[in-house]
Motif scaffolding. Structure first.
Motif, mmCIF file in Angstrom:
data_model
loop_
_atom_site.group_PDB
_atom_site.id
_atom_site.type_symbol
_atom_site.label_atom_id
_atom_site.label_comp_id
_atom_site.label_asym_id
_atom_site.label_seq_id
_atom_site.Cartn_x
_atom_site.Cartn_y
_atom_site.Cartn_z
ATOM 1 N N ARG A 1 0.834 -1.207 0.000
ATOM 2 C CA ARG A 1 0.000 0.000 0.000
ATOM 3 C C ARG A 1 0.866 1.252 0.000
ATOM 4 O O ARG A 1 1.953 1.263 0.564
ATOM 5 C CB ARG A 1 -0.899 0.033 1.243
ATOM 6 C CG ARG A 1 -2.083 -0.912 1.159
ATOM 7 C CD ARG A 1 -2.953 -0.763 2.378
ATOM 8 N NE ARG A 1 -4.148 -1.603 2.315
ATOM 9 C CZ ARG A 1 -4.993 -1.758 3.302
ATOM 10 N NH1 ARG A 1 -4.765 -1.154 4.473
ATOM 11 N NH2 ARG A 1 -6.069 -2.519 3.169
ATOM 12 N N GLN A 2 0.299 2.311 -0.618
ATOM 13 C CA GLN A 2 0.962 3.617 -0.589
ATOM 14 C C GLN A 2 0.519 4.362 0.655
ATOM 15 O O GLN A 2 -0.668 4.542 0.887
ATOM 16 C CB GLN A 2 0.606 4.419 -1.842
ATOM 17 C CG GLN A 2 1.210 5.812 -1.869
ATOM 18 C CD GLN A 2 0.917 6.539 -3.156
ATOM 19 O OE1 GLN A 2 1.321 6.096 -4.234
ATOM 20 N NE2 GLN A 2 0.191 7.659 -3.063
ATOM 21 N N GLN A 3 1.466 4.771 1.475
ATOM 22 C CA GLN A 3 1.161 5.460 2.720
ATOM 23 C C GLN A 3 1.821 6.848 2.717
ATOM 24 O O GLN A 3 2.593 7.185 1.814
ATOM 25 C CB GLN A 3 1.693 4.645 3.911
ATOM 26 C CG GLN A 3 1.332 3.154 3.831
ATOM 27 C CD GLN A 3 0.488 2.696 4.966
ATOM 28 O OE1 GLN A 3 -0.713 2.987 5.011
ATOM 29 N NE2 GLN A 3 1.087 2.000 5.911
ATOM 30 N N PRO B 1 -2.092 5.355 6.345
ATOM 31 C CA PRO B 1 -2.772 5.548 5.078
ATOM 32 C C PRO B 1 -3.178 7.011 4.892
ATOM 33 O O PRO B 1 -3.463 7.729 5.865
ATOM 34 C CB PRO B 1 -4.007 4.644 5.185
ATOM 35 C CG PRO B 1 -3.628 3.612 6.190
ATOM 36 C CD PRO B 1 -2.778 4.322 7.179
ATOM 37 N N HIS C 1 5.937 3.328 0.631
ATOM 38 C CA HIS C 1 5.281 2.077 0.236
ATOM 39 C C HIS C 1 5.557 1.024 1.297
ATOM 40 O O HIS C 1 6.708 0.713 1.581
ATOM 41 C CB HIS C 1 5.782 1.606 -1.131
ATOM 42 C CG HIS C 1 5.380 2.509 -2.256
ATOM 43 N ND1 HIS C 1 4.165 2.415 -2.901
ATOM 44 C CD2 HIS C 1 6.031 3.557 -2.819
ATOM 45 C CE1 HIS C 1 4.081 3.338 -3.839
ATOM 46 N NE2 HIS C 1 5.212 4.053 -3.806
#
Length: 323
Positions: A96-98, A109, A137
């Motif tokens: 996930r992109q954080q 997030p 990421h």
């Protein structure tokens, strides 16, 4: 090394019946070479060791094919590479992109930085411009909820679905074996020497079987040549080797003893080991040298050269006994 089984094996690749000797994984997770196991009798030992010896001699070349991983649980091959959570070992991880808030170090997030009046850090509650926060990421485990910068490599069995650390899987480095140009020449020399022995025995009135099995009370024996002369109830077993050693002489002796036959052994290199020479005399096995001109002569050499007279005496006994 030029046993009947080895010559048969090399003929399959020299005549194009097979392109190379390729490995396969067995049901119990081991490695075998089906063509080699089919052609080599148990007396020739382990097939892989036989291939390695031929490669060391320059008869075959060895070529890396691939690595195979076998499941230590069910012994199935073809394990698939996967990644797992470093904390719980689950494969169910998602990248996930954080966003990161550098002043307090929180990583979360992007949705958690959003508020009614703009961006707010969910940890220190400082106002932020979300679009200015560094992008990070991370891998999020859907099983235990942990976050990590990366995952751990693992192998998953295609049969039982068990997941293992690669170090715990059974790893095989698989090689294919093909024949070298020298291997073709070497094989031709051994076959020509065998044909010369056959011709010599036929000229002396023997019926000769080539690359056959001699059945004895001690079991079946693979031999290069088996010659019989019914009138005199005489039997001769012939063998061909590159540079005969004591193992080759002893094997021939055990076969001739079991078959109540006499033995003759041809060297294609022109020499035998000193121990082989001694044993051949003790066992009354006749030693000959196969020459490049295609003849059989008594002038072989040993690690410790014997006199020409001694060698001539051996040949005289040989030719006399075959008449």
């Amino acid at each position: 090394m030029a046993t009947p089984g080895i010559l048969r094996l090399l003929q399959t690749i020299a005549d194009g019946s097979v392109e190379r000797f390729s490995p396969s994984i067995t049901d119990d997770g081991g490695v075998n070479y089906p063509t080699v196991e089919r052609e080599l009798p148990p007396s020739d030992g382990d097939p892989v060791e036989a291939l390695e010896r031929l490669a060391e001699m320059g008869v075959l070349f060895r070529e890396f094919q691939e690595k195979a991983y076998v499941c230590p649980e069910c012994r199935a091959d073809g394990m698939r590479y996967t990644t797992v959570c470093a904390d719980c070992g689950s494969e169910h991880t998602i990248e996930r992109q954080q966003r990161e808030h550098p002043p307090c170090g929180v990583i979360a997030p992007e949705a958690e930085f959003q508020a009614e009046n703009g961006g707010v850090c969910p940890h220190c509650e400082q106002g932020v411009a979300i679009e200015d926060l560094p992008v990070v990421h991370q891998h999020v485990c859907q099983t235990c909820g942990s976050y990590a910068d990366g995952t751990v490599g693992a192998l998953r069995c295609r049969e039982c679905a068990a997941v293992f650390d690669p170090q715990n899987a059974i790893e095989w480095v698989l090689y294919g074996y093909g024949i070298e140009e020298y291997g073709h020449q070497w094989l031709t020399t051994q076959l020509n020497a065998r044909a010369a022995l056959q011709s010599m025995l036929v000229d002396r009135g023997f019926e000769v079987e080539v690359d056959t099995v001699v059945r004895t009370d001690d079991g079946d024996r693979d031999v290069h040549l088996y010659a019989t002369e019914e009138l005199l109830d005489d039997r001769v077993i012939g063998a061909v080797h590159d540079r005969p050693d004591e193992t080759d002489v002893d094997r021939l002796h055990r076969t001739t003893t079991a078959a109540n036959a006499r033995g003759v052994l041809a060297t294609t290199s022109g020499s035998v080991t000193e121990r082989a020479d001694t044993l051949a005399e003790d066992y009354d096995i006749k030693l000959l040298r196969y020459t490049q001109e295609g003849s059989l002569t008594p002038d072989y050499t040993t690690d410790c050269e014997r006199s020409d007279r001694s060698r001539s005496s051996v040949f005289e006994r040989l030719t006399a006994s075959f008449r």
